[in-house]
Write an enzyme that holds these catalytic residues in place. Structure first.
Site, PDB file in Angstrom:
ATOM      1  N   GLY A 120       1.383  -1.098  -0.276  1.00  9.49           N
ATOM      2  CA  GLY A 120      -0.085  -0.307   0.294  1.00  9.49           C
ATOM      3  C   GLY A 120       0.962   1.411  -0.181  1.00  9.49           C
ATOM      4  N   GLY A 122       1.585   3.516   2.587  1.00 11.64           N
ATOM      5  CA  GLY A 122       2.568   3.751   3.793  1.00 11.64           C
ATOM      6  C   GLY A 122       3.943   2.549   3.296  1.00 11.64           C
ATOM      7  N   ASP A 146      -8.588  -0.732   0.220  1.00 12.42           N
ATOM      8  CA  ASP A 146      -9.209   0.199   0.413  1.00 12.42           C
ATOM      9  C   ASP A 146      -9.331   1.151  -0.814  1.00 12.42           C
ATOM     10  OD1 ASP A 146      -9.082  -0.570   3.300  1.00 12.42           O
ATOM     11  OD2 ASP A 146      -7.455   0.225   3.688  1.00 12.42           O
ATOM     12  N   MET A 188     -14.885  -2.579   5.101  1.00 12.71           N
ATOM     13  CA  MET A 188     -13.281  -1.674   5.019  1.00 12.71           C
ATOM     14  C   MET A 188     -13.123  -0.853   4.277  1.00 12.71           C
ATOM     15  SD  MET A 188     -11.067  -5.007   6.218  1.00 12.71           S
ATOM     16  CE  MET A 188     -11.323  -5.703   8.064  1.00 12.71           C
ATOM     17  N   ARG A 190     -10.995   1.313   5.547  1.00  9.59           N
ATOM     18  CA  ARG A 190     -10.280   2.292   6.494  1.00  9.59           C
ATOM     19  C   ARG A 190     -10.644   4.017   5.733  1.00  9.59           C
ATOM     20  NH1 ARG A 190      -4.943   1.053   8.610  1.00  9.59           N
ATOM     21  NH2 ARG A 190      -4.687  -1.006   7.489  1.00  9.59           N
ATOM     22  N   ILE A 284     -13.371 -10.949   4.816  1.00 16.46           N
ATOM     23  CA  ILE A 284     -13.757 -12.016   4.578  1.00 16.46           C
ATOM     24  C   ILE A 284     -13.187 -10.771   3.302  1.00 16.46           C
ATOM     25  CG2 ILE A 284     -16.326 -12.600   2.890  1.00 16.46           C
ATOM     26  CD1 ILE A 284     -16.933 -13.736   5.785  1.00 16.46           C
ATOM     27  N   ARG A 286     -10.652  -9.793   2.447  1.00 12.34           N
ATOM     28  CA  ARG A 286      -9.100  -9.648   2.107  1.00 12.34           C
ATOM     29  C   ARG A 286      -9.139 -10.820   1.906  1.00 12.34           C
ATOM     30  NH1 ARG A 286      -6.740  -6.183   6.036  1.00 12.34           N
ATOM     31  NH2 ARG A 286      -5.030  -7.915   6.591  1.00 12.34           N
TER      32      ARG A 286
HETATM   33  O1  F6P Z   1      -6.312  -1.481   4.715  1.00 14.58           O
HETATM   34  C1  F6P Z   1      -6.972  -2.863   4.300  1.00 14.58           C
HETATM   35  C2  F6P Z   1      -7.348  -3.094   5.649  1.00 14.58           C
HETATM   36  O2  F6P Z   1      -8.041  -4.395   5.792  1.00 14.58           O
HETATM   37  C3  F6P Z   1      -8.620  -1.647   6.114  1.00 14.58           C
HETATM   38  O3  F6P Z   1     -10.173  -2.124   5.092  1.00 14.58           O
HETATM   39  C4  F6P Z   1      -8.802  -2.699   7.777  1.00 14.58           C
HETATM   40  O4  F6P Z   1      -9.384  -1.532   8.424  1.00 14.58           O
HETATM   41  C5  F6P Z   1      -7.440  -2.590   7.889  1.00 14.58           C
HETATM   42  O5  F6P Z   1      -7.222  -2.926   6.795  1.00 14.58           O
HETATM   43  C6  F6P Z   1      -7.165  -3.921   8.816  1.00 14.58           C
HETATM   44  O6  F6P Z   1      -6.623  -4.494   9.127  1.00 14.58           O
HETATM   45  P1  F6P Z   1      -6.153  -5.634  10.171  1.00 14.58           P
HETATM   46  O7  F6P Z   1      -6.120  -6.771   9.406  1.00 14.58           O
HETATM   47  O8  F6P Z   1      -4.888  -5.222  11.119  1.00 14.58           O
HETATM   48  O9  F6P Z   1      -7.063  -6.146  11.178  1.00 14.58           O
END
Ligand code: F6P
Length: 359
Positions: A120, A122, A146, A188, A190, A284, A286
């Site tokens: 991403g 960052g 995101d 999700m 962010r 789910i 991801r």
């Molecule tokens: O940046 C991807 C993301 O899935 C965001 O949409 C979500 O806020 C965050 O990462 C969740 O992070 P983690 O996997 O650390 O719970």
């Protein structure tokens, strides 16, 4: 620099949260590097961590590994981390150390002259800073569900996440209709509302709530009343995890966004008397098999990133703009994020469909 560099070794790593399509990028890099250039490709384990460990943790990614299944696999075969910035590394004894030199030493130990990082905004900025001026050409490939990496219309993983959210709405609609309920789907994203906006349109939501357009529960209640006037006593609401009321803040849970769906459910039930239910889609979005769009973008990014290394380019990010794969200086994305533009064509489309943003 010539394309003929038969002894060249490059590295590839995944960094930050996983998503669908990462393996498709890795596969494209290995196919292009191996078939076209005859290079060795080393897959670094666990993002930057693999290069910080001693022994360095990696595996040789030969063409023979890619027998057909890896393109289809979710997650990342290399592993990933979303913490552990080498410039401010959390040590086991609780201190913070700058381990950027160790990262470069790890690259040199492997004989890597080029590195492709899939991450991403960052992660890409950190990887660029780590390698800049250190004799390692770095090319970034944007990935994130995101879709908030600047200057690219698509990041790897976004389309699959949207498909998962649309699938959830498709499943929620019949049960909402059967029970006359208001179904709230928290997704999700962010600080960006791209998943909610895209899935809300494709999945026929009545209300889309995104962080870029703060909402008012009374406006949502009016929208539900207008549906009831048409004889419809059920509704679908999709809300981004960082959606926030006009007079309040986003809801946090354990350091991440989360919980807005339940808050809305309580407030809408209180304001309208409707029976409400909440689904939090979570990770789910991801996981899972990458959709065709993500595989296509991933393949184009992987091939282009490898071609950039063949040209001796470094410090660049591949991007998708106007149906083309392009590249641009990574420095251009520094300090920026790509949220939903409220003048975006999709916001206008949603409004044109009568979808409420609660504003
Ligand atoms: O940046 C991807 C993301 O899935 C965001 O949409 C979500 O806020 C965050 O990462 C969740 O992070 P983690 O996997 O650390 O719970």
């Amino acid at each position: 620099m010539s394309d003929e560099q038969p002894n060249k070794t490059i590295g590839v790593l995944t960094s930050g949260g996983d998503c669908a399509g990462l393996n498709a990028v890795i596969r494209a890099v290995v196919q292009r590097a191996g078939n076209t250039y005859g290079w060795r490709v080393l897959g670094i384990h666990d993002g930057t961590h693999g290069l910080l460990r001693r022994l360095v943790e990696y595996e040789e990614l030969g063409l023979q590994l890619f027998t057909g299944n890896i393109l289809r696999m979710g997650g990342t075969i290399l592993g990933t981390v979303n913490k552990g910035n080498p410039f401010a590394f959390d040590m086991p004894d609780g201190t913070i150390e700058d381990r950027s030199e160790a990262f470069i030493d790890g690259c040199h130990e492997l004989g890597i002259s080029g590195l492709i990082g899939i991450g991403g905004d960052g992660s890409l900025a950190i990887l660029h800073k780590l390698t800049d001026g250190k004799g390692i050409d770095f090319i970034g490939v944007p990935k994130t569900i995101d879709n908030d990496v600047p200057l690219t219309e698509f990041s790897v993983g976004f389309s699959t996440a949207v498909n998962s959210a649309v699938d959830a709405l498709d499943r929620l609609q019949p049960t909402a209709a059967s029970h006359d309920r208001v179904m709230i789907l928290e997704v999700m994203g962010r600080d960006a509302g791209h998943i909610a906006l895209n899935a809300g349109i494709a999945g026929g939501a009545d209300v889309i709530l995104i962080p870029e357009i703060p909402f008012n529960v009374d406006v949502i209640a009016k929208k539900l009343a207008s549906l009831a006037d048409l004889g419809r006593h059920h509704a679908l609401i999709i809300c981004a995890e960082a959606a926030r009321p006009k007079d309040g803040d986003s809801v946090m849970k354990g350091g991440n966004y989360g919980g807005i769906g339940q808050l809305l459910s309580d407030q809408i039930a209180a304001a309208t008397g409707a029976e409400t239910r909440v689904t939090v889609l979570g990770h789910i979005q991801r996981g899972g098999i990458p959709c065709s769009q993500d595989r296509i973008i991933a393949s184009a990014f992987g091939v282009h990133a490898t071609d950039l290394l063949a040209k001796g380019a470094g410090g660049r990010m591949v991007a998708w703009q106007h149906r083309q794969v392009v590249d641009l200086p990574i420095a251009d994305i520094a300090g920026r994020t790509r949220c939903v533009d409220v003048k975006d064509t999709l916001v206008a489309t949603a409004r044109g469909l009568g979808i409420s943003f609660g504003d």
